[in-house]
Structures are given as C-alpha cells and as structure tokens.
Design a protein around this motif. Structure first.
Motif, PDB file in Angstrom:
ATOM      1  N   PRO A  33       0.852  -1.196   0.000  1.00  0.00           N
ATOM      2  CA  PRO A  33       0.000   0.000   0.000  1.00  0.00           C
ATOM      3  C   PRO A  33       0.882   1.238   0.000  1.00  0.00           C
ATOM      4  O   PRO A  33       1.964   1.246   0.614  1.00  0.00           O
ATOM      5  N   TRP A  34       0.428   2.286  -0.661  1.00  0.00           N
ATOM      6  CA  TRP A  34       1.273   3.474  -0.803  1.00  0.00           C
ATOM      7  C   TRP A  34       1.667   4.050   0.554  1.00  0.00           C
ATOM      8  O   TRP A  34       2.746   4.617   0.700  1.00  0.00           O
ATOM      9  N   THR A  35       0.811   3.872   1.578  1.00  0.00           N
ATOM     10  CA  THR A  35       1.094   4.413   2.902  1.00  0.00           C
ATOM     11  C   THR A  35       2.166   3.629   3.636  1.00  0.00           C
ATOM     12  O   THR A  35       2.633   4.061   4.695  1.00  0.00           O
ATOM     13  N   GLN A  36       2.550   2.467   3.116  1.00  0.00           N
ATOM     14  CA  GLN A  36       3.514   1.623   3.825  1.00  0.00           C
ATOM     15  C   GLN A  36       4.870   1.549   3.120  1.00  0.00           C
ATOM     16  O   GLN A  36       5.700   0.707   3.460  1.00  0.00           O
ATOM     17  N   THR A  37       5.095   2.419   2.156  1.00  0.00           N
ATOM     18  CA  THR A  37       6.367   2.400   1.431  1.00  0.00           C
ATOM     19  C   THR A  37       7.462   3.199   2.137  1.00  0.00           C
ATOM     20  O   THR A  37       8.642   2.994   1.877  1.00  0.00           O
ATOM     21  N   GLY A  38       7.075   4.140   2.977  1.00  0.00           N
ATOM     22  CA  GLY A  38       8.054   5.039   3.589  1.00  0.00           C
ATOM     23  C   GLY A  38       8.449   6.199   2.693  1.00  0.00           C
ATOM     24  O   GLY A  38       9.316   6.994   3.059  1.00  0.00           O
TER      25      GLY A  38
END
Length: 208
Positions: free
Chosen positions: A168-173
């Motif tokens: 998920p885009w929120t978990q890429t850093g």
C-alpha cells in the motif's frame, strides 16, 4: 533513483504514517487523494512527444479496479518479471545524458523506465490506464524516485523496482509528490498527504 533530473521544488516536508488498514472497506483510507493539477516531469512530456500512443487513455475511465485474485496475480507477476528482466542504470550511463524517460528495449533502465514498462504490460493485460498511475516520490534517504501506483478496491498499491513486494502506498516510507491524472495520462496532479504528519518546511527539488 540514480540520475538527477530537474523538477519543481516542494515547500513541505512530510512523513507518511505506515498504518495497516486491511480489507476492501478501508479502500478509501488506502487511496491517495489528489489536490489539483501539477506540472508533469519535463522528461515525461518529452517521452509523450516521442511516444504519443503510450500517453493516451486506454480502456474505461474507472476510479479503481476490483482486486480479484487474477488481478492481484497480474500485479505480482508484472512487478516481479520486470524487476528481474531489467537492470537498473543511470540515464547518463544509458543515454549519455540526464533526464530521459523511455520504455526499456535493451534490458536496462532507470526507475521511471521500470514504471513505464510495467504500466505498458498491465494495459496489454486489459488493465485500464486510469488505474495505472506513475508517481514521483522521495525515498527516506531523500533520493528522487518513480513508482507505478495501481488504484484498486484494496487501495493504491505500489509497484517498485526496489522490491518485488506489492505495498500500500502508505507503507512504502516514501514522500509522494505528484502522479498522473486518472482522466488524462498527460496531465499530472499533486498528491494530498492523506495520512501524513507535516514535520517541517523544506525546499527539496525532485530529482528522479
């Protein structure tokens, strides 16, 4: 991303919060929000001038694709195969100059080239272009980078040449700055922070 490319300067430094929000009911929270038009990367404009067919909308205009097991396999297979098939190389070493976006034909490319090839292959598998959006980001180390975002019923998933995992885009850093418009691939939009914390005012040029 290894090659410096000039792009717009950004006034806010933001940090993504890597919350876990599984399940289709959380798709809205996992979907990146946009907040108006933004300038596309100049090298992308040049790419479209050379490859107009790659910059037209393909398929139906849809906000998100239902992530069936078959669609998830599409994403996993294309991400892994392209990452395995292409060797990362700087634009300067590859083309003799900086800031060149291209679809790899010789087994080499920079991060935006990986993203362009993945987008092309997924469209060939029947994905609508409105669900396949190249985004420009910054890594935790402050490096400019480009990834492909897939807008799905499970949220926006990232296909990245740095990993064959779908995240998920929120978990890429990553810090997400802009991406293609869903309605028109030639147009780009600024990405709202979504689930972010504003930490400091900075001026960091995007250098993919």
């Amino acid at each position: 991303m290894t090659t410096p490319v000039s792009f717009a300067s950004w006034a806010l430094g933001i940090v993504l919060l890597a919350g876990s929000l599984p399940g289709p009911a959380q798709a809205e929270q996992l979907a990146a929000r946009t907040r108006g038009s933004a300038s596309p990367p100049p090298a992308f404009v040049n790419f479209c001038a050379r490859n107009p067919a790659e910059c037209r909308r393909a398929g139906a205009l849809t906000r998100q694709v239902v992530l069936t097991p078959e669609r998830q396999r599409d994403l996993q297979e294309v991400n892994a195969r392209v990452n395995s098939a292409i060797s990362e190389i700087s634009d300067q070493a590859h083309h003799g100059r900086e800031d060149v976006w291209s679809i790899p034909t010789d087994g080499q490319g920079d991060c935006e080239d990986f993203a362009l090839l993945k987008r092309k292959q997924l469209i060939e598998r029947g994905w609508p272009s409105s669900a396949l959006l190249i985004a420009v980001v910054a890594t935790p180390a402050g490096e400019g980078h480009a990834v492909l975002m897939a807008a799905t019923s499970e949220g926006d998933l990232v296909l990245d040449n740095k990993t064959s995992r779908l995240l998920p885009w929120t978990q890429t850093g990553y810090l997400f700055f802009t991406r293609m418009s869903q309605a028109n691939p030639r147009a780009w939009e600024a990405i709202d922070g979504g689930t972010v914390v504003v930490t400091a005012a900075t001026r960091r040029p995007y250098r993919p």
